[in-house]
Design a protein around this motif. Sequence first.
Motif, PDB file in Angstrom:
ATOM      1  N   LYS A 174       5.906   8.857 -17.548  1.00 34.12           N
ATOM      2  CA  LYS A 174       4.562   8.318 -17.422  1.00 34.12           C
ATOM      3  C   LYS A 174       3.635   9.238 -16.637  1.00 34.12           C
ATOM      4  N   GLY A 175       4.239  10.221 -15.985  1.00 34.89           N
ATOM      5  CA  GLY A 175       3.424  11.232 -15.328  1.00 34.89           C
ATOM      6  C   GLY A 175       2.565  12.007 -16.324  1.00 34.89           C
ATOM      7  N   ALA A 176       2.960  11.964 -17.577  1.00 30.66           N
ATOM      8  CA  ALA A 176       2.227  12.706 -18.612  1.00 30.66           C
ATOM      9  C   ALA A 176       0.785  12.226 -18.769  1.00 30.66           C
ATOM     10  N   PHE A 177       0.496  11.018 -18.252  1.00 31.15           N
ATOM     11  CA  PHE A 177      -0.894  10.555 -18.328  1.00 31.15           C
ATOM     12  C   PHE A 177      -1.799  11.366 -17.405  1.00 31.15           C
ATOM     13  N   ASP A 229       0.836  -1.206   0.000  1.00 30.39           N
ATOM     14  CA  ASP A 229       0.000   0.000   0.000  1.00 30.39           C
ATOM     15  C   ASP A 229       0.865   1.249   0.000  1.00 30.39           C
ATOM     16  N   ALA A 230       1.930   1.204   0.806  1.00 28.59           N
ATOM     17  CA  ALA A 230       2.845   2.338   0.850  1.00 28.59           C
ATOM     18  C   ALA A 230       3.515   2.526  -0.510  1.00 28.59           C
ATOM     19  N   LEU A 231       3.830   1.402  -1.125  1.00 33.96           N
ATOM     20  CA  LEU A 231       4.465   1.443  -2.445  1.00 33.96           C
ATOM     21  C   LEU A 231       3.529   2.083  -3.464  1.00 33.96           C
ATOM     22  N   ARG A 232       2.271   1.680  -3.409  1.00 32.15           N
ATOM     23  CA  ARG A 232       1.261   2.205  -4.334  1.00 32.15           C
ATOM     24  C   ARG A 232       1.138   3.717  -4.156  1.00 32.15           C
ATOM     25  N   GLU A 233       1.112   4.115  -2.906  1.00 35.55           N
ATOM     26  CA  GLU A 233       1.004   5.536  -2.576  1.00 35.55           C
ATOM     27  C   GLU A 233       2.176   6.320  -3.169  1.00 35.55           C
ATOM     28  N   ARG A 234       3.327   5.708  -2.995  1.00 39.22           N
ATOM     29  CA  ARG A 234       4.561   6.338  -3.458  1.00 39.22           C
ATOM     30  C   ARG A 234       4.532   6.512  -4.986  1.00 39.22           C
ATOM     31  N   ILE A 235       4.041   5.500  -5.673  1.00 43.39           N
ATOM     32  CA  ILE A 235       3.971   5.549  -7.140  1.00 43.39           C
ATOM     33  C   ILE A 235       3.093   6.712  -7.573  1.00 43.39           C
ATOM     34  N   VAL A 236       1.970   6.873  -6.887  1.00 48.50           N
ATOM     35  CA  VAL A 236       1.044   7.946  -7.231  1.00 48.50           C
ATOM     36  C   VAL A 236       1.658   9.305  -6.877  1.00 48.50           C
ATOM     37  N   ARG A 239       4.690  10.129  -6.762  1.00 38.50           N
ATOM     38  CA  ARG A 239       5.755  10.514  -7.695  1.00 38.50           C
ATOM     39  C   ARG A 239       5.209  10.686  -9.106  1.00 38.50           C
ATOM     40  N   ALA A 240       3.886  10.672  -9.228  1.00 39.09           N
ATOM     41  CA  ALA A 240       3.209  10.912 -10.498  1.00 39.09           C
ATOM     42  C   ALA A 240       3.629   9.917 -11.564  1.00 39.09           C
ATOM     43  N   PHE A 249      14.083   4.939  -8.224  1.00 41.36           N
ATOM     44  CA  PHE A 249      12.700   5.018  -7.764  1.00 41.36           C
ATOM     45  C   PHE A 249      12.584   5.310  -6.269  1.00 41.36           C
ATOM     46  N   SER A 250      13.327   4.552  -5.459  1.00 39.62           N
ATOM     47  CA  SER A 250      13.106   4.727  -4.025  1.00 39.62           C
ATOM     48  C   SER A 250      14.357   5.210  -3.296  1.00 39.62           C
ATOM     49  N   THR A 251      15.175   5.987  -4.006  1.00 40.64           N
ATOM     50  CA  THR A 251      16.358   6.510  -3.338  1.00 40.64           C
ATOM     51  C   THR A 251      15.963   7.509  -2.257  1.00 40.64           C
TER      52      THR A 251
END
Lengths: 205, 746
Positions: free
Chosen positions: B720-723, B371-378, B380-381, B405-407
């Motif tokens: 991919k943030g362009a979406f 869940d934390a990972l999912r949040e992070r993905i969002v 970071r756009a 990604f997770s630095t």
Amino acid sequence: MPNDPPSTPEPLAPRGESGVAWMRALLDRPLGPEELAANTALVAARPAGEAQRTRGVLLFRIGAERLGLEAESAHRVVRSSPVRRVPHRSNAVFEGLANIAGELTPVASLAAALGLETGGLEGGGARTHFVVIGPPAARWGFAVDSVEGVRSIDAARTLPAPATVRHAADGCTKFLAAVGESGRESTVAVLDADRVAALLARRLG
Amino acid sequence: MSDLGGFSLHELFRAEAEAHASALSEGLVRLEAASDAAAVEPLMRAAHSIKGAARVVGLDAAVALAHAMEDVLVAMQRGREAVASARIDQLLKATDLLAGLSRVDEAGIAAWLGANGGAIDAVVAALRAPAAEIVAPAPVVPEPGVVASAVDPAPAATRAASVRVTAEKLDRLLQLAGESMLESRRLEALREGALELKRALHEVEDELDRVRGELRGAGLEPAVVARARRLVDRGRDGVVGHLLAIEGAIRRGEETSTALYHEVLSSRMRPFSDATGSLARAVRDLARQLGKEVRLEIAGESVPVDRDILARLDAPLNHLVRNAIDHGVETPDERRAAGKDPQATLRVEARHHAGMLLVRVSDDGRGIDLDALRERIVRRALASGEMAAAMDRQELLEFLFLPGFSTARQVTEVSGRGVGLDVVQSTAREIGGTARIETELGRGTAFELELPITLSVMRALLVDVAGETLAFPLARIERVVQPEHASIESVEGRSQFMLEGASVGVVDAARVLGLPSARRPDARESIVVLGSGEERYGFAVDAFAGEEDLVVRALDPRLGKVPHLSAAAVRESGEPVLILDTEDILQSVRQSLGAGTLRGAARASAASALASGADAVLRALVVDDSATVREVERQILARMGFEVETAVDGMDGWNTLRAGRFDLVVSDIDMPRMNGIEFVRLLRAEPRFARVPVIVVSYKDREEDRLAGLEAGATAYLTKGAFQDSGFTDAVRALVGAGRAKGGTA
């Protein structure tokens, strides 16, 4: 023949025991200082090219055509072996890959590349040997229907390549040489291995 | 100058120092754990060897270092000094300096010494300081006889006896060994010749006997005939003797050359322990530094692995181990609080499975919070909330392989993974494997690399197709079948047969491979089944030609990437054979069955008529290995009026592209088999695609990634943030509008 023909390199010097002994004697003989100096001078003078009196030319036939290649630009001449077509890549010029002395080497049809008259033998000639040209990373083999061997050609009896290019073979010709007994000699196009290799490379891929 | 096999003296020093340094590093960690005086001996020898080698090349600093190490080790061995952690630290520091020096080439030596001179002096001084200042526990006093007779437990001794050979030289050796095997078989021709001679002499004998008979009838008995008969007899005996000698020579020649061949071949294999040697050290240092307690378990050390693969494994393995200790493993207090053993277990395991090498690095740490990972993905756009919510476990975990990604610190605290993990994945892919993550929150995380065991030998099924011999990697074949002719039926112009109650579509191998063949496809009854489950296809070939172990060779680089082929080989008979890329074939088959190109000419011509029409629909190709991203892009483009085709990686994309007409290509960068950069480069090299607009959409948002994409020939590079906003649709409008104006098709 019940067995595969050996595809060892054909020696261009005398064959068999006597040939080996002869070669060994020749190579093992000690060189005197004068001889050494003379040889050094000879080797050093070679790049001058034009001054050379004779040139070694490998003569072979493809279909009805008799062609030549400067002996030093032929890496080796071997008995022919099966050629594998490469899916999506093989075409009239690039035939496929063959195992030449342990290395998988691209094999091309010189007849197709140069637009030679094969006298209806298209791909169905005797194809006795492969002539291998090019540096290690860019080797090419092409099938020939017979090999006559290496002849010494008198530099005085060579002509420049034709100025007008009638077909691809002319574009790859280094010079024309007269070969055969005097009076019954014929003119042979001696190919430029570099240009042939470049022509073949363009038809790859 | 003597022949050093193409290496300079300095290079030889580097090779030697590197080997000894890694032996020292391993041995010191083992010594610290087991405080065994017998284990000091090989370390002493290693230090001594480095000292000698350094003296030869005149590296005084290295001589001083190795000398100081040797003295301390001698003191330990004689029992004058105890094995103390602080001393081991110093020795390890010295070892690191020597290892560092072994990585510097001749030109860089002066600079390196300038930069590290201070450190060297400090370590030498520390080593020279009396042991009493550091420790005082009771020394381990070995019995002298025990030390001398102790079996050397360290691999250091065997390592010291090895030499370096360039990979090209080894390849050439292998080719020559193969040739010599063929040559000895060709001696058979000599045997045939001798047999022929024997038969001829036999005929001469018969002839002489007849002559003698006739003469005897005439009352004559000339001695000359009897003598000739004896001579021929002797000749025949001689030939028989030769025949036996030849047969012996053939047999011995074959045995020797076969042994040579296998020996050269096996010299490419090394035990997995070669890759794990440095891990104990890395684990010890990092755990000490981070205040964590970690026990390293290594399993499958003797599993043979191709040296090429081993060499590539080093960096990813080290990375995974460091990553696990840094982020996966909790502190002893945290572990205690969670009811776990305060000492964490880190397991590195290698095994062979289904013709592949599995390398698994697992910890019993905190695991990854999805869940934390999912949040992070969002945050970071990288994907919209909706998209991220739709992603499955594997797709989410894939983000961890994204560079950088997770630095960011907060992520390491929340889920804790990803620093440079892209290296792990890209390395696995480069050698034809995959990387996978498994995790359970609170229980631990495992990274699994599935890699080929060797890049050099492959068990293959040989098949005949249109007069050519081709090889299927045996591990990639589902099965082979030869169904009754009648059981292959045609449904809607498509061939299929029943296999275990399921219908399996059959395609003609010659047609897929583009090899012209005179045979009718339905005449082929030998079928290779590829794929699995629902995705099974039959590949109809002319005949099966047996199994063989093939020594794999790269295709001539001048051929470029050839569709459907992965490599080439020379058969035992000396014949060349091409090795098929089954993944690529499956993609093509799926594609062509879907698009109907294998179904008949009628449909194809209708499609091309449509395509050539002035009002042709705009067509876009979407290439991405993530199903979610593909779907998002497909929907957006479809809404904009495109007819969209999708492909799952660069190779698939390339095959699809060439089979159709496209006005726009949208591609990802990070994909298996063929990445986006290679794909775009390939596409641009083809004149007919030179002007097709290509939009690269990648998670990689670093400037160097953007430049690499554009340099390869991409028209636009979006993240991919362009979406999230109109970035993607704007780019599509701008590019395709412009493209059409130029092309004049509007």
